[in-house]
Write a protein that holds these residues in place. Sequence first.
Motif, PDB file in Angstrom:
ATOM      1  N   LYS A 143     -20.917  85.169  85.164  1.00 32.66           N
ATOM      2  CA  LYS A 143     -20.178  85.012  83.904  1.00 32.66           C
ATOM      3  C   LYS A 143     -18.962  84.099  84.068  1.00 32.66           C
ATOM      4  O   LYS A 143     -18.011  84.189  83.310  1.00 32.66           O
ATOM      5  CB  LYS A 143     -19.704  86.379  83.398  1.00 32.66           C
ATOM      6  CG  LYS A 143     -20.786  87.399  83.216  1.00 32.66           C
ATOM      7  CD  LYS A 143     -21.521  87.185  81.928  1.00 32.66           C
ATOM      8  CE  LYS A 143     -22.468  88.361  81.722  1.00 32.66           C
ATOM      9  NZ  LYS A 143     -23.576  88.076  80.923  1.00 32.66           N
ATOM     10  N   GLY A 144     -18.973  83.238  85.082  1.00 29.01           N
ATOM     11  CA  GLY A 144     -17.864  82.322  85.299  1.00 29.01           C
ATOM     12  C   GLY A 144     -16.958  82.729  86.446  1.00 29.01           C
ATOM     13  O   GLY A 144     -16.022  82.008  86.791  1.00 29.01           O
ATOM     14  N   GLY A 145     -17.226  83.853  87.041  1.00 32.70           N
ATOM     15  CA  GLY A 145     -16.382  84.337  88.130  1.00 32.70           C
ATOM     16  C   GLY A 145     -16.599  83.638  89.454  1.00 32.70           C
ATOM     17  O   GLY A 145     -15.818  83.806  90.382  1.00 32.70           O
ATOM     18  N   TYR A 146     -17.667  82.840  89.532  1.00 35.75           N
ATOM     19  CA  TYR A 146     -17.943  82.113  90.774  1.00 35.75           C
ATOM     20  C   TYR A 146     -16.792  81.193  91.160  1.00 35.75           C
ATOM     21  O   TYR A 146     -16.595  80.861  92.327  1.00 35.75           O
ATOM     22  CB  TYR A 146     -19.254  81.318  90.674  1.00 35.75           C
ATOM     23  CG  TYR A 146     -19.200  80.196  89.671  1.00 35.75           C
ATOM     24  CD1 TYR A 146     -18.790  78.931  90.051  1.00 35.75           C
ATOM     25  CD2 TYR A 146     -19.532  80.425  88.336  1.00 35.75           C
ATOM     26  CE1 TYR A 146     -18.710  77.908  89.127  1.00 35.75           C
ATOM     27  CE2 TYR A 146     -19.454  79.411  87.406  1.00 35.75           C
ATOM     28  CZ  TYR A 146     -19.043  78.156  87.799  1.00 35.75           C
ATOM     29  OH  TYR A 146     -18.957  77.150  86.873  1.00 35.75           O
ATOM     30  N   VAL A 147     -15.979  80.795  90.196  1.00 35.88           N
ATOM     31  CA  VAL A 147     -14.835  79.923  90.467  1.00 35.88           C
ATOM     32  C   VAL A 147     -13.847  80.614  91.407  1.00 35.88           C
ATOM     33  O   VAL A 147     -13.164  79.955  92.197  1.00 35.88           O
ATOM     34  CB  VAL A 147     -14.152  79.505  89.142  1.00 35.88           C
ATOM     35  CG1 VAL A 147     -12.882  78.727  89.402  1.00 35.88           C
ATOM     36  CG2 VAL A 147     -15.125  78.708  88.281  1.00 35.88           C
ATOM     37  N   ASP A 200     -12.645  81.165  81.565  1.00 42.12           N
ATOM     38  CA  ASP A 200     -13.930  81.768  81.925  1.00 42.12           C
ATOM     39  C   ASP A 200     -13.802  82.738  83.102  1.00 42.12           C
ATOM     40  O   ASP A 200     -14.410  83.812  83.104  1.00 42.12           O
ATOM     41  CB  ASP A 200     -14.970  80.699  82.270  1.00 42.12           C
ATOM     42  CG  ASP A 200     -15.426  79.919  81.047  1.00 42.12           C
ATOM     43  OD1 ASP A 200     -15.186  80.398  79.917  1.00 42.12           O
ATOM     44  OD2 ASP A 200     -16.019  78.839  81.228  1.00 42.12           O
ATOM     45  N   THR A 201     -13.026  82.359  84.099  1.00 39.95           N
ATOM     46  CA  THR A 201     -12.873  83.233  85.263  1.00 39.95           C
ATOM     47  C   THR A 201     -12.128  84.499  84.870  1.00 39.95           C
ATOM     48  O   THR A 201     -12.492  85.599  85.300  1.00 39.95           O
ATOM     49  CB  THR A 201     -12.147  82.501  86.408  1.00 39.95           C
ATOM     50  OG1 THR A 201     -12.796  81.256  86.639  1.00 39.95           O
ATOM     51  CG2 THR A 201     -12.180  83.319  87.685  1.00 39.95           C
ATOM     52  N   GLU A 202     -11.125  84.374  84.033  1.00 30.78           N
ATOM     53  CA  GLU A 202     -10.398  85.552  83.538  1.00 30.78           C
ATOM     54  C   GLU A 202     -11.338  86.481  82.774  1.00 30.78           C
ATOM     55  O   GLU A 202     -11.285  87.696  82.936  1.00 30.78           O
ATOM     56  CB  GLU A 202      -9.252  85.128  82.620  1.00 30.78           C
ATOM     57  CG  GLU A 202      -8.093  84.502  83.335  1.00 30.78           C
ATOM     58  CD  GLU A 202      -7.036  84.030  82.362  1.00 30.78           C
ATOM     59  OE1 GLU A 202      -6.377  84.893  81.750  1.00 30.78           O
ATOM     60  OE2 GLU A 202      -6.875  82.801  82.222  1.00 30.78           O
ATOM     61  N   LYS A 203     -12.184  85.900  81.942  1.00 29.47           N
ATOM     62  CA  LYS A 203     -13.117  86.706  81.144  1.00 29.47           C
ATOM     63  C   LYS A 203     -14.170  87.391  82.015  1.00 29.47           C
ATOM     64  O   LYS A 203     -14.739  88.395  81.613  1.00 29.47           O
ATOM     65  CB  LYS A 203     -13.811  85.831  80.103  1.00 29.47           C
ATOM     66  CG  LYS A 203     -12.904  85.350  79.006  1.00 29.47           C
ATOM     67  CD  LYS A 203     -13.642  84.404  78.079  1.00 29.47           C
ATOM     68  CE  LYS A 203     -12.689  83.649  77.184  1.00 29.47           C
ATOM     69  NZ  LYS A 203     -13.348  82.559  76.469  1.00 29.47           N
ATOM     70  N   SER A 204     -14.433  86.838  83.192  1.00 28.53           N
ATOM     71  CA  SER A 204     -15.458  87.418  84.059  1.00 28.53           C
ATOM     72  C   SER A 204     -14.942  88.628  84.839  1.00 28.53           C
ATOM     73  O   SER A 204     -15.719  89.358  85.440  1.00 28.53           O
ATOM     74  CB  SER A 204     -15.972  86.369  85.043  1.00 28.53           C
ATOM     75  OG  SER A 204     -15.036  86.144  86.078  1.00 28.53           O
TER      76      SER A 204
END
Length: 135
Positions: free
Chosen positions: A83-87, A56-60
């Motif tokens: 979009k999952g980049g909060y990680v 998810d972080t890669e996709k964000s």
Amino acid sequence: MAKLTIQFDGFKDMMERIDKLGGSIQEATEEALEATADIVYPKMQQAIKAHHRTGDTEKSLYKSDVVWVGNKAHIKCGFKWDKGGYVAIFLNYGTPRNEPADPSIITKPLAISRSKNTKEIQKQIIMKHLERVQK
């Protein structure tokens, strides 16, 4: 997410000369900013791969088109938080129970965009546009 800009000595003078000679400041600026993002984005992709779990972080990870606000331009490159980049925040700063896994993951785009190599590429692109209008 970082706002990538053009920064090198003599930039303003070169742009003024391009403008006086009838060249396109917008075209030169956009080409230099896109080249900057093309340097930063793959390095960000490579950095985040080391932390792959769900993807998810890669996709964000993203890079935007050039954005103009008045007479200033930038291009955004980084993680979309919604979009999952909060990680990436936790990777960068850690949590109360975990140490930071990659303390430069969020600041990396700015560091790369301000590197000597990137500034030289930006300068070469602007010089190319200046030489084109001088002919």
